[in-house]
Design an enzyme around this catalytic site. Sequence first.
Site, mmCIF file in Angstrom:
data_model
loop_
_atom_site.group_PDB
_atom_site.id
_atom_site.type_symbol
_atom_site.label_atom_id
_atom_site.label_comp_id
_atom_site.label_asym_id
_atom_site.label_seq_id
_atom_site.Cartn_x
_atom_site.Cartn_y
_atom_site.Cartn_z
ATOM 1 N N GLU A 1 -2.052 2.803 6.080
ATOM 2 C CA GLU A 1 -1.947 3.867 5.071
ATOM 3 C C GLU A 1 -2.827 5.065 5.435
ATOM 4 O OE1 GLU A 1 0.397 3.811 2.988
ATOM 5 O OE2 GLU A 1 0.934 1.703 3.232
ATOM 6 N N VAL B 1 5.771 11.760 17.737
ATOM 7 C CA VAL B 1 4.682 11.435 18.660
ATOM 8 C C VAL B 1 5.296 11.164 20.017
ATOM 9 C CG1 VAL B 1 2.796 9.836 19.174
ATOM 10 C CG2 VAL B 1 3.269 10.462 16.800
ATOM 11 N N GLY C 1 0.826 -1.195 0.000
ATOM 12 C CA GLY C 1 0.000 0.000 0.000
ATOM 13 C C GLY C 1 0.856 1.238 0.000
ATOM 14 N N ASP D 1 -0.812 -8.218 10.311
ATOM 15 C CA ASP D 1 -2.119 -7.615 10.608
ATOM 16 C C ASP D 1 -2.780 -8.142 11.880
ATOM 17 O OD1 ASP D 1 -1.924 -6.121 8.355
ATOM 18 O OD2 ASP D 1 -3.819 -6.780 7.475
ATOM 19 N N THR E 1 4.753 7.319 21.825
ATOM 20 C CA THR E 1 5.208 6.064 21.212
ATOM 21 C C THR E 1 6.698 5.917 21.523
ATOM 22 O OG1 THR E 1 5.616 7.261 19.144
ATOM 23 C CG2 THR E 1 3.544 6.057 19.305
ATOM 24 N N THR F 1 -3.603 -3.075 6.167
ATOM 25 C CA THR F 1 -2.784 -2.242 5.295
ATOM 26 C C THR F 1 -3.483 -0.897 5.133
ATOM 27 O OG1 THR F 1 -1.923 -4.169 4.132
ATOM 28 C CG2 THR F 1 -1.746 -2.061 2.981
ATOM 29 N N ASP G 1 9.101 9.673 15.453
ATOM 30 C CA ASP G 1 7.878 9.785 14.644
ATOM 31 C C ASP G 1 7.067 11.029 15.009
ATOM 32 O OD1 ASP G 1 7.025 9.048 17.140
ATOM 33 O OD2 ASP G 1 5.858 7.305 16.497
ATOM 34 N N TRP H 1 9.094 3.566 13.950
ATOM 35 C CA TRP H 1 10.555 3.551 14.136
ATOM 36 C C TRP H 1 11.218 4.780 13.488
ATOM 37 C CZ3 TRP H 1 7.735 0.689 10.713
ATOM 38 C CH2 TRP H 1 8.072 0.777 9.368
HETATM 39 ZN ZN LIG Z 1 3.980 2.901 6.038
#
Ligand SMILES: [Zn+2]
Length: 416
Positions: free
Chosen positions: A228, A254, A186, A290, A257, A224, A252, A239
């Site tokens: 996305e 944030v 994706g 997933d 996290t 996915t 990131d 990461w």
């Molecule tokens: Zn990605």
Amino acid sequence: MITKFTPHIIFLLFISTFASAQDHVCGVVHPTDPAVIESVQAIEEHTQEWILEQQNSATTREIITIPVVVHVIWYDESEKFSELEIQAQIDGLTADFRKMNENRFTIPEEFQPLAADVEIEFCLATVTENGQETNGIIYKYTDQLNIGTSSNGIKRIHYDQHGGSDAWNTNDYINIWVGQMENFEGLATFPGTAPVPEEDGIVIDPDFFGFFCSTSNGSSHGRTLTHEMGHFLNLRHIWGTNSGSGNCDSDDFVSDTPRQDISSKGCPTHPQESCGSNNMFMNYMDYTDDACLSMFTHGQKMRMLATLAPAGPRGSLRNSNGCDKMRDKSLSLNPDKILIYPNPAADCIHIDLDLDADTDMRMEIFNSIGQPVYSSRIFAKDLRTFDVSRFSNGVYFIYFETNSNGASKKMVIERR
Ligand SMILES: [Zn+2]
């Protein structure tokens, strides 16, 4: 910790992302054009400022519902997803964003307080740009392999004239194209990075699209699209761009996290440690399978809400009329309108009751000889995905009951 970045620092952080190797799984587009980099910086400043403002002001939040249009550009008959399959995928996406995913109970204890109900929902468009009724799905056959991959610099999938499908106004709809891609599961455009509005949106390879809630169908639970959609709403990989060499410099943006030194694979067991803390490998913005992805954090939620704020880069989406004419919904349970998918199921099912209101109700499950095997009081709106891994193979009847009426549906559990 919220850091107020200076534009200079933001610039350096973004530069580091351009040097990253191509992702194996997800093909998010990192800009190289200086004008785009500048626009991304401006968006980052807005994001940080908005989040800071929210901390100082008590606001009442609303659920934001965003219309989506799904362009199915199919090459093989198997890629021509049914309306039911597409509806289940979009509902599964909403379940992940509303923290109603079937596997939310698997979030490790230390991360549970961080898991957020993002309060964003997605609806298949019911009204076209011209005010016509629609089911929000466009089907197009293509005779071109890998229509989702650029050819001679042209992103074919976004254009009718190149064998794809023209976007609906990207201010009012999130466009999701489903079409074969050579290298990616994706990809999505970050806010402010699409070269032209017509190319703003998400592309998913058909092998990774759909709400496949069964271990026998491999690892795909339709997440996915969740991943996305996170990018589309300005989330980065958990990461950052760290490459596993023990370097934890990249973040990131944030605060809640933990830093992580590289992407995860498969379905790790908690704890996995890097950068001096336990990895949040179950975050939707990691590369874990997933079935083992289960959460967004409050910090990620704030970034996404900043993107959709009235002055945010995707603020126009919240005012869209694309879902105004809702499908005929009712206040009473109608077995013909209750959607259970997939059926047969193996590990979880998607349930859509198609009710107009959030109703306090009971759900009971009986086996084939009429013995009750499950019973719970629930709110209709909480029923998006339901874990059925505890049931053995066989035929079951799910009975839903509100104060005024009831309805039952057959469910088959089948594991090979
Ligand atoms: Zn990605």
